[in-house]
Scaffold this motif. Structure first.
Motif, PDB file in Angstrom:
ATOM      1  N   ALA A   1      -6.077   0.383   1.116  1.00  0.00           N
ATOM      2  CA  ALA A   1      -4.948   1.243   1.461  1.00  0.00           C
ATOM      3  C   ALA A   1      -5.359   2.709   1.418  1.00  0.00           C
ATOM      4  CB  ALA A   1      -3.772   0.987   0.520  1.00  0.00           C
ATOM      5  N   ALA A   2      -6.069   3.098   0.377  1.00  0.00           N
ATOM      6  CA  ALA A   2      -6.495   4.497   0.242  1.00  0.00           C
ATOM      7  C   ALA A   2      -7.420   4.893   1.390  1.00  0.00           C
ATOM      8  CB  ALA A   2      -7.187   4.708  -1.104  1.00  0.00           C
ATOM      9  N   ALA A   3      -8.345   4.020   1.759  1.00  0.00           N
ATOM     10  CA  ALA A   3      -9.291   4.323   2.837  1.00  0.00           C
ATOM     11  C   ALA A   3      -8.588   4.469   4.183  1.00  0.00           C
ATOM     12  CB  ALA A   3     -10.356   3.233   2.924  1.00  0.00           C
ATOM     13  N   ALA A   4      -7.497   3.730   4.359  1.00  0.00           N
ATOM     14  CA  ALA A   4      -6.762   3.770   5.629  1.00  0.00           C
ATOM     15  C   ALA A   4      -5.602   4.763   5.607  1.00  0.00           C
ATOM     16  CB  ALA A   4      -6.237   2.370   5.967  1.00  0.00           C
ATOM     17  N   GLY A   5      -5.350   5.402   4.462  1.00  0.00           N
ATOM     18  CA  GLY A   5      -4.238   6.334   4.345  1.00  0.00           C
ATOM     19  C   GLY A   5      -2.884   5.641   4.426  1.00  0.00           C
ATOM     20  N   ARG A   6      -2.820   4.443   3.889  1.00  0.00           N
ATOM     21  CA  ARG A   6      -1.582   3.653   3.948  1.00  0.00           C
ATOM     22  C   ARG A   6      -0.934   3.543   2.576  1.00  0.00           C
ATOM     23  NH1 ARG A   6      -2.711  -1.383   8.008  1.00  0.00           N
ATOM     24  NH2 ARG A   6      -2.988  -0.147   9.885  1.00  0.00           N
ATOM     25  N   TYR A   7       0.367   3.342   2.608  1.00  0.00           N
ATOM     26  CA  TYR A   7       1.168   3.173   1.395  1.00  0.00           C
ATOM     27  C   TYR A   7       0.943   1.781   0.814  1.00  0.00           C
ATOM     28  CZ  TYR A   7       5.607   2.707  -1.260  1.00  0.00           C
ATOM     29  OH  TYR A   7       6.574   2.514  -2.208  1.00  0.00           O
ATOM     30  N   LEU A   8       0.724   1.741  -0.478  1.00  0.00           N
ATOM     31  CA  LEU A   8       0.660   0.490  -1.230  1.00  0.00           C
ATOM     32  C   LEU A   8       1.421   0.719  -2.518  1.00  0.00           C
ATOM     33  CD1 LEU A   8      -0.448  -2.369  -1.940  1.00  0.00           C
ATOM     34  CD2 LEU A   8      -2.389  -1.193  -2.973  1.00  0.00           C
ATOM     35  N   ALA A   9       2.360  -0.162  -2.792  1.00  0.00           N
ATOM     36  CA  ALA A   9       3.111  -0.072  -4.036  1.00  0.00           C
ATOM     37  C   ALA A   9       3.190  -1.442  -4.685  1.00  0.00           C
ATOM     38  CB  ALA A   9       4.523   0.460  -3.789  1.00  0.00           C
ATOM     39  N   LEU A  10       3.285  -1.434  -5.999  1.00  0.00           N
ATOM     40  CA  LEU A  10       3.525  -2.641  -6.773  1.00  0.00           C
ATOM     41  C   LEU A  10       4.954  -2.561  -7.283  1.00  0.00           C
ATOM     42  CD1 LEU A  10       0.328  -2.633  -9.053  1.00  0.00           C
ATOM     43  CD2 LEU A  10       0.570  -3.555  -6.738  1.00  0.00           C
ATOM     44  N   CYS A  11       5.600  -3.711  -7.377  1.00  0.00           N
ATOM     45  CA  CYS A  11       6.947  -3.694  -7.957  1.00  0.00           C
ATOM     46  C   CYS A  11       7.166  -4.943  -8.802  1.00  0.00           C
ATOM     47  CB  CYS A  11       8.011  -3.571  -6.873  1.00  0.00           C
ATOM     48  SG  CYS A  11       8.241  -5.028  -5.851  1.00  0.00           S
ATOM     49  N   GLY A  12       8.127  -4.814  -9.693  1.00  0.00           N
ATOM     50  CA  GLY A  12       8.550  -5.933 -10.516  1.00  0.00           C
ATOM     51  C   GLY A  12       7.543  -6.388 -11.556  1.00  0.00           C
ATOM     52  N   LEU A  13       6.749  -5.462 -12.078  1.00  0.00           N
ATOM     53  CA  LEU A  13       5.733  -5.860 -13.056  1.00  0.00           C
ATOM     54  C   LEU A  13       6.373  -6.421 -14.316  1.00  0.00           C
ATOM     55  CD1 LEU A  13       3.245  -2.849 -12.966  1.00  0.00           C
ATOM     56  CD2 LEU A  13       3.086  -4.998 -11.732  1.00  0.00           C
ATOM     57  N   ARG A  14       5.966  -7.595 -14.687  1.00  0.00           N
ATOM     58  CA  ARG A  14       6.361  -8.149 -15.979  1.00  0.00           C
ATOM     59  C   ARG A  14       5.515  -7.492 -17.057  1.00  0.00           C
ATOM     60  NH1 ARG A  14       7.150 -14.654 -15.242  1.00  0.00           N
ATOM     61  NH2 ARG A  14       9.018 -14.533 -13.938  1.00  0.00           N
ATOM     62  N   PRO A  15       5.950  -7.535 -18.302  1.00  0.00           N
ATOM     63  CA  PRO A  15       5.200  -6.858 -19.370  1.00  0.00           C
ATOM     64  C   PRO A  15       3.727  -7.272 -19.448  1.00  0.00           C
ATOM     65  CG  PRO A  15       7.369  -7.439 -20.168  1.00  0.00           C
ATOM     66  CD  PRO A  15       7.234  -8.064 -18.792  1.00  0.00           C
TER      67      PRO A  15
ATOM     68  N   HIS B   1       3.087  -3.009  10.913  1.00  0.00           N
ATOM     69  CA  HIS B   1       3.710  -2.747   9.601  1.00  0.00           C
ATOM     70  C   HIS B   1       2.604  -2.310   8.643  1.00  0.00           C
ATOM     71  CE1 HIS B   1       6.230  -5.839  11.607  1.00  0.00           C
ATOM     72  NE2 HIS B   1       7.165  -4.970  11.288  1.00  0.00           N
ATOM     73  N   PRO B   2       2.173  -1.065   8.740  1.00  0.00           N
ATOM     74  CA  PRO B   2       0.979  -0.627   8.015  1.00  0.00           C
ATOM     75  C   PRO B   2       1.162  -0.437   6.508  1.00  0.00           C
ATOM     76  CG  PRO B   2       1.943   1.221   9.171  1.00  0.00           C
ATOM     77  CD  PRO B   2       2.714   0.004   9.588  1.00  0.00           C
ATOM     78  N   HIS B   3       2.386  -0.403   6.035  1.00  0.00           N
ATOM     79  CA  HIS B   3       2.616  -0.149   4.619  1.00  0.00           C
ATOM     80  C   HIS B   3       2.906  -1.459   3.903  1.00  0.00           C
ATOM     81  CE1 HIS B   3       2.355   3.957   5.750  1.00  0.00           C
ATOM     82  NE2 HIS B   3       3.432   3.874   6.509  1.00  0.00           N
ATOM     83  N   LEU B   4       2.506  -1.535   2.634  1.00  0.00           N
ATOM     84  CA  LEU B   4       2.538  -2.794   1.900  1.00  0.00           C
ATOM     85  C   LEU B   4       3.128  -2.614   0.518  1.00  0.00           C
ATOM     86  CD1 LEU B   4       1.583  -5.796   1.589  1.00  0.00           C
ATOM     87  CD2 LEU B   4      -0.596  -4.866   0.783  1.00  0.00           C
TER      88      LEU B   4
END
Length: 117
Positions: free
Chosen positions: A72-86, A44-47
């Motif tokens: 993630a950038a060095a490995a060419g993998r997807y990284l996303a953040l979600c649900g950021l509070r203010p 599961h390479p994406h996070l």
């Protein structure tokens, strides 16, 4: 003070690490270990880092995110953040780093944005 809670699971072929509570100097090593382990999962390479229940993040917590981004950038993998509070979004904005991350409002949106594995 709310101790950091870490929940790691897979959803739609993507690893999701949910961080809840306070991501500060005292908890940053645990968080980094969990994120590092998730990023090492070849199946599961994406996070996605789900931050919707993160109450507080200081510079040590920010460093956890930066390190995850670099791996993630060095490995060419997807990284996303979600649900950021203010407050969490503000920390990223003040540091000038929000533009470097893929940010989604919800976990569903972050999962939908992940590349096919």
């Amino acid at each position: 003070m709310t101790p950091l809670q870490i929940d790691t699971r897979t959803a739609g072929g993507v690893t999701v690490v949910a961080l809840a509570g306070e991501l500060d100097l005292g908890a940053s090593a645990r968080a980094d270990d969990a994120v590092r382990a998730a990023q090492a999962d070849a199946a599961h390479p994406h996070l996605v880092l789900d931050l919707h229940a993160l109450d507080f993040m200081d510079s040590a917590g920010l460093n956890v995110l930066i390190t995850a981004y670099r791996r993630a950038a060095a490995a060419g993998r997807y990284l996303a953040l979600c649900g950021l509070r203010p407050d969490t979004a503000r920390v990223l904005d003040i540091a000038g780093l929000r533009a470097h991350f893929t940010v989604h409002d919800t976990l569903d949106a972050a999962l939908a944005g992940a590349p096919a594995h």
